[in-house]
Design an enzyme around this catalytic site. Structure first.
Site, mmCIF file in Angstrom:
data_model
loop_
_atom_site.group_PDB
_atom_site.id
_atom_site.type_symbol
_atom_site.label_atom_id
_atom_site.label_comp_id
_atom_site.label_asym_id
_atom_site.label_seq_id
_atom_site.Cartn_x
_atom_site.Cartn_y
_atom_site.Cartn_z
ATOM 1 N N CYS A 15 -4.908 2.392 -3.595
ATOM 2 C CA CYS A 15 -3.663 2.932 -3.013
ATOM 3 C C CYS A 15 -2.487 2.000 -3.255
ATOM 4 O O CYS A 15 -1.613 1.842 -2.393
ATOM 5 C CB CYS A 15 -3.830 3.218 -1.516
ATOM 6 S SG CYS A 15 -4.979 4.558 -1.167
ATOM 7 N N HIS A 46 0.857 -1.181 0.000
ATOM 8 C CA HIS A 46 0.000 0.000 0.000
ATOM 9 C C HIS A 46 0.896 1.235 0.000
ATOM 10 O O HIS A 46 2.032 1.203 0.457
ATOM 11 C CB HIS A 46 -0.850 -0.052 1.278
ATOM 12 C CG HIS A 46 -1.915 0.978 1.392
ATOM 13 N ND1 HIS A 46 -1.652 2.295 1.728
ATOM 14 C CD2 HIS A 46 -3.270 0.900 1.265
ATOM 15 C CE1 HIS A 46 -2.775 2.971 1.801
ATOM 16 N NE2 HIS A 46 -3.780 2.143 1.517
ATOM 17 N N GLN A 88 -4.626 -5.153 7.186
ATOM 18 C CA GLN A 88 -5.586 -6.079 6.592
ATOM 19 C C GLN A 88 -5.606 -7.446 7.273
ATOM 20 O O GLN A 88 -6.389 -8.300 6.891
ATOM 21 C CB GLN A 88 -5.274 -6.262 5.098
ATOM 22 C CG GLN A 88 -5.394 -5.001 4.281
ATOM 23 C CD GLN A 88 -6.813 -4.488 4.196
ATOM 24 O OE1 GLN A 88 -7.779 -5.259 4.281
ATOM 25 N NE2 GLN A 88 -6.970 -3.184 4.018
ATOM 26 N N LYS A 112 -10.514 -0.966 10.546
ATOM 27 C CA LYS A 112 -10.542 -2.226 9.809
ATOM 28 C C LYS A 112 -10.722 -3.418 10.747
ATOM 29 O O LYS A 112 -10.713 -4.564 10.310
ATOM 30 C CB LYS A 112 -9.264 -2.386 8.986
ATOM 31 C CG LYS A 112 -9.068 -1.291 7.931
ATOM 32 C CD LYS A 112 -7.808 -1.503 7.143
ATOM 33 C CE LYS A 112 -7.460 -0.295 6.270
ATOM 34 N NZ LYS A 112 -8.414 -0.077 5.170
ATOM 35 N N ASP A 151 3.018 -4.124 8.159
ATOM 36 C CA ASP A 151 1.750 -3.436 7.951
ATOM 37 C C ASP A 151 0.652 -4.466 8.149
ATOM 38 O O ASP A 151 0.410 -5.311 7.287
ATOM 39 C CB ASP A 151 1.717 -2.845 6.540
ATOM 40 C CG ASP A 151 0.346 -2.296 6.129
ATOM 41 O OD1 ASP A 151 -0.621 -2.439 6.913
ATOM 42 O OD2 ASP A 151 0.248 -1.745 5.022
#
Length: 404
Positions: free
Chosen positions: A363, A122, A202, A225, A199
């Protein structure tokens, strides 16, 4: 515990509505998840009965707000298997990555050093490292992908070397759903002396995350999220690294002493939390994590796997549809193109039938450029979606084709 998807859906008020005269089919969960009543009630209760600033207060409301604020930190620490002092409140994953890039990166990187990322990332895990490299003279290296949308593991291992100082990897791709085998990749990075950041935006809503088992140095995630509020996130950082890092931002709360000649910094975690924080967001995120902990996560994961399997099977049999990203291990995302249709047009026509998806580059412009496409239609699934909603997506896509 047993899993009843309809009982779960009943805890999400927003799912009861209709859009354009059709029952809402919400398949934009990779962008943001919906919020259960437990989270909505927690935020409302704070504003209705507690609203006060945290820390240093000399009255009941401030003490109560502080207790709830710090209880949420302990909840998130347990959720990630970290110590509470290792959990820094941020606005979200993006700010967490920026904090590490601008604080740790600024101190660690020198000309000729290398930062390693993948082609799946991303923008939030690309641009901060670009900026850090520009400021320090370090070099940004990118691991390419295989044709199926997975990262080329051998290329990753080949790019690791004694000049690699930082490795920043997504746990799960927001655009393709690819799940990276982080445990062995992070070990390989440690073996060359690199500091690692994950990261996790997700990942955390789809399966349990244990930062100690993973062996990462930093892990960033977002509340919105994870069935929590927007504008709040958490950064896990290994204590020794956080202790050594300078503050990312300065102001109130993050100081120990201030004079016109010199300032000294507060202890962890407050050194990285200047100003009045998003107190309601923190409390809401704590409520979301507690709520999720009350569910049968194995059953939730099995349900999500069934949703993706059904969507993948129907997509494979759908004339004129091409799946983008077929990695062996995926979670929650079906990214695709329809022959002869721009993704934005597909999204608009689906919305007219009550089906909410995301379209565009998500993104991930460098990823889309590497695939030679402008973007995709992305249907992303969560625990409250149903197999019937997957069917509704493809029924709606059949109607979309009649307009092409």
């Amino acid at each position: 515990m047993s899993f009843d998807v309809q009982a779960l859906r009943a805890q999400f008020p927003i799912l009861e509505q209709t859009v354009n005269g059709k029952p809402l089919v919400y398949l934009d969960n990779a962008a943001t998840t919906q919020k259960p009543r437990a989270v909505i009630d927690a935020v409302t209760a704070y504003y209705e009965g507690v609203n006060s600033n945290v820390h240093r207060g000399a009255h009941y409301l401030s003490d109560k707000a502080t207790a709830e604020f710090e209880a949420a930190r302990a909840t998130v620490a347990d959720f990630l298997n970290a110590d509470r002092e290792e959990i820094i409140w941020t606005k979200g994953t993006t700010e967490g990555i920026n904090l590490v890039a601008q604080s740790h990166g600024r101190e660690r990187l020198q000309p000729g050093d290398e930062v390693l990322i993948t082609a799946l990332e991303h923008h939030a895990n690309i641009v901060p490292w670009q900026q850090a490299c520009e400021r320090t003279g370090a070099l940004l290296k990118v691991v390419p992908l295989n044709e199926d949308g997975s990262v080329d593991e051998q290329a990753y291992l080949d790019l690791l070397n004694e000049r690699t100082r930082i490795v920043a990897l997504s746990h799960v791709s927001n655009s393709l759903g690819t799940v990276n085998p982080l445990k062995r990749w992070l070990k390989a990075a440690r073996d060359v002396g690199a500091v690692t950041l994950v990261d996790g935006a997700q990942a955390v809503a789809h399966f349990p995350v244990d930062v100690r088992e993973l062996g990462c140095d930093f892990y960033a995630c977002s509340g919105h999220k994870l069935f929590g509020p927007t504008g709040i996130g958490a950064l896990y950082g290994r204590r020794e690294l956080l202790d050594a890092m300078p503050p990312y931002q300065t102001g109130g709360e993050m100081i120990e002493t201030v004079s016109f000649e010199k300032s000294t910094w507060n202890k962890l975690p407050y050194k990285f939390e200047p100003g009045t924080p998003n107190i309601a967001g923190v409390i809401g995120l704590g409520a979301a994590v507690r709520w999720l902990g009350q569910q049968d996560r194995a059953a939730l994961s099995a349900h999500e796997d069934a949703l993706l399997a059904s969507a993948t099977e129907q997509a494979g049999a759908f004339d004129g549809l091409k799946i983008i990203g077929n990695a062996a291990t995926k979670v929650g995302v079906l990214s695709f193109l329809l022959d002869g249709a721009h993704p934005a047009d597909v999204g608009t026509l689906l919305d007219q039938q009550g089906v909410a998806v995301r379209t565009g580059h998500h993104c991930c412009m460098p990823l889309m450029d590497s695939l030679g496409i402008p973007g995709t239609v992305r249907a992303s699934f969560s625990i409250y979606n149903t197999l019937e909603e997957v069917d509704s997506l493809f029924q709606a896509l059949k109607k979309v084709q009649t307009f092409l």
